[in-house]
Design an enzyme around this catalytic site. Structure first.
Site, mmCIF file in Angstrom:
data_model
loop_
_atom_site.group_PDB
_atom_site.id
_atom_site.type_symbol
_atom_site.label_atom_id
_atom_site.label_comp_id
_atom_site.label_asym_id
_atom_site.label_seq_id
_atom_site.Cartn_x
_atom_site.Cartn_y
_atom_site.Cartn_z
ATOM 1 N N SER A 220 0.848 -1.204 0.000
ATOM 2 C CA SER A 220 0.000 0.000 0.000
ATOM 3 C C SER A 220 0.874 1.241 0.000
ATOM 4 C CB SER A 220 -0.863 0.009 1.270
ATOM 5 O OG SER A 220 -1.400 1.302 1.495
ATOM 6 N N HIS A 225 2.008 4.634 5.114
ATOM 7 C CA HIS A 225 2.897 3.494 4.872
ATOM 8 C C HIS A 225 4.347 3.921 4.567
ATOM 9 C CE1 HIS A 225 -0.139 0.411 5.371
ATOM 10 N NE2 HIS A 225 -0.958 1.356 4.977
ATOM 11 N N ASN A 293 -12.520 -1.371 -12.303
ATOM 12 C CA ASN A 293 -11.529 -0.377 -12.716
ATOM 13 C C ASN A 293 -10.866 0.094 -11.438
ATOM 14 O OD1 ASN A 293 -9.978 1.730 -13.462
ATOM 15 N ND2 ASN A 293 -11.604 2.965 -14.349
HETATM 16 C C1 LIG Z 1 -1.878 -5.035 6.295
HETATM 17 C C2 LIG Z 1 -2.684 -4.085 5.456
HETATM 18 N N1 LIG Z 1 -3.285 -4.544 4.349
HETATM 19 C C3 LIG Z 1 -4.007 -3.728 3.551
HETATM 20 C C4 LIG Z 1 -4.138 -2.397 3.831
HETATM 21 C C5 LIG Z 1 -4.961 -1.525 2.932
HETATM 22 O O1 LIG Z 1 -4.213 -0.557 2.236
HETATM 23 P P1 LIG Z 1 -4.926 0.758 1.687
HETATM 24 O O2 LIG Z 1 -5.199 1.640 2.837
HETATM 25 O O3 LIG Z 1 -3.944 1.342 0.719
HETATM 26 O O4 LIG Z 1 -6.175 0.323 1.003
HETATM 27 C C6 LIG Z 1 -3.551 -1.863 4.972
HETATM 28 C C7 LIG Z 1 -3.737 -0.436 5.263
HETATM 29 O O5 LIG Z 1 -3.333 0.174 6.172
HETATM 30 C C8 LIG Z 1 -2.798 -2.735 5.810
HETATM 31 O O6 LIG Z 1 -2.199 -2.274 6.907
#
Ligand SMILES: Cc1ncc(COP(=O)(O)O)c(C=O)c1O
Length: 443
Positions: A220, A225, A293
């Site tokens: 992500s 992140h 999409n």
């Molecule tokens: C382990 C994990 N997977 C998936 C995600 C989802 O990412 P996004 O917020 O970019 O959708 C997160 C988000 O913090 C996460 O910590």
């Protein structure tokens, strides 16, 4: 629109870049930290004028949708991660949906099918789990290994059934499970391994990066992140079929794999005969998957390229900040238990997780309240035990053994930040605040 820039446009772009750089420098100068007043975030975007310039430059292209910046970013990211292919999506959640969907693609020799089981920890992020449910797969939940917040690999054998087809493994908060045991288990039983590296870019196991152990990995680029494009995510893999399926699912389900603005990459755009379609039907509009999409804007690709260059420095700072906090809390080990990693793991930590031990003369709420009052941001470990949330009360699933450690994390663990935006003064304030709280407790 891009590709038609003349001399005048180049000169104007240079002026814009300089103006954006000045805004970036002004902001930097204005940033002042006042302990107890300025919020100490647990995470955040760390960027300078270069990301701002890249974003504005991509916007000025006027292309906006997935384009040259995104394609360049996909290639650079795959190279940096040591995988053959990478596919940019609009979030880490989308990347998980695409990776899971790709493993279910009828284009694969042995796709996962509804009713197949996927072993995964109960301590998870919702959108690691959701695609499993959305594709009709059955999650089989296991507990986490004490102190690590990550799947207890020694529970895998007990979770196996005749329907087991995959392991979905989030590397939670930058830490990792025992990947020797996990990969040996998957190999022994012919299982797919999906690594969710959304929290764990830069983490290694035995010197090798997480995200390179399984069939497919995701990450992500949300602002919290290790690197960010604002919103964004990536699917990365060495498996050409899995990649193609993920790409098709991302791009409306189409069979065509042309890059943006390009036609006839396959050399037979009007020469295909697939499904029940008339021969020669335009390949751009032939659908081989029931897709979505989930493409990002091209600005994400432009920012990602700059962030990627900074990633090694970001990892070093995360590790150093984690070390600083762990050292500061070491004298209080009888009350506070920082997360631990296994001996072959070298985490690029997402955060600094701490568990308030049962022996402590205070509870988590008290410590968290104290830190928050000093403007130090804290968070819980995502969902904790996902099965205790309203949305998941009635999902089809199995649980193997007890989720004792998962529940303990839900009740006793929290985290503070280690992200590279923390300055030495902020870390000093964090350490001083922990001490101020702990030193006034009778031993
Ligand atoms: C382990 C994990 N997977 C998936 C995600 C989802 O990412 P996004 O917020 O970019 O959708 C997160 C988000 O913090 C996460 O910590």
């Amino acid at each position: 629109m891009y590709g038609v820039t003349g001399h005048d446009e180049e000169a104007l772009r240079a002026q814009i870049r300089e103006a954006v750089a000045r805004i970036g420098r002004l902001r930097e100068r204005e940033a002042r930290f006042v302990p107890g007043e300025t919020q100490v975030h647990y995470a955040g975007r760390v960027f300078d004028e270069r990301e701002l310039q890249a974003a504005v430059d991509a916007a000025v292209d006027g292309w906006l949708t997935l384009g040259r910046h995104s394609v360049a970013f996909e290639r650079a990211f795959a190279r940096a991660m040591g995988r053959r292919r990478a596919l940019l999506a609009n979030s880490g959640s989308s990347a998980n949906l695409l990776a899971t969907g790709a493993l279910c693609s009828a284009s694969l020799e042995r796709p996962l099918v509804p009713g197949d089981e996927v072993i995964t920890p109960a301590l998870t992020f919702p959108t690691t789990l959701n695609p499993i449910l959305q594709y009709g797969l059955i999650p089989v939940f296991v507990d986490v290994e004490p102190g690590t917040l990550n799947l207890d690999a020694h529970l895998l054998e007990g979770a196996l059934s005749v329907r087991t087809r995959a392991v979905a493994l989030p590397h939670t908060l930058g830490n990792t499970a025992d990947l020797d045991v996990v990969t040996a288990f998957c190999q022994a039983h012919g299982l797919r391994l999906l690594e969710d590296c959304c929290d764990a870019l830069g983490t290694t196991w035995g010197g090798r990066a997480v995200g390179t152990f399984g069939d497919v990995a995701t990450t992500s680029f949300y602002a919290a992140h290790h690197m960010t494009t604002g919103e964004g995510g990536m699917v990365y893999t060495d498996d050409a079929q899995v990649f193609r399926a993920a790409q098709s699912l991302r791009d409306w389900g189409r069979d065509c794999w042309c890059e943006p603005g390009v036609s006839n990459t396959c050399g037979k755009r009007f020469d295909w005969e697939l499904g029940g379609l008339p021969r020669g039907y335009d390949h751009k509009y032939i659908y081989s998957h029931i897709g979505y999409n989930l493409k990002p804007l091209d600005i994400a690709g432009a920012v990602g390229l700059v962030q990627l260059e900074k990633l090694p420095r970001f990892h070093a700072e995360r590790r150093a900040n984690f070390g600083r906090l762990r050292e500061a809390l070491a004298p209080h080990a009888s009350w506070l238990e920082p997360a631990r990693s296994l001996s072959r793991a070298d985490p690029s930590w997402f955060s600094f997780p701490v568990t308030v031990r049962e022996e402590a003369p205070f509870g988590r709420a008290e410590l968290v309240g104290f830190l928050e009052a000093r403007r130090i941001e804290t968070r819980s470990v995502f969902s904790g035990n996902i099965l205790r949330h309203p949305a998941y009360r009635a999902i089809p699933h199995r649980v193997v053994g007890e989720l004792r450690e998962t529940d303990r994390v839900m009740e006793r663990t929290f985290f503070v930040g280690v992200y590279p935006g923390l300055t030495p003064a902020m870390l000093d304030h964090m350490v001083a605040s922990f001490r101020a709280f702990l030193d006034r407790r009778p031993r």
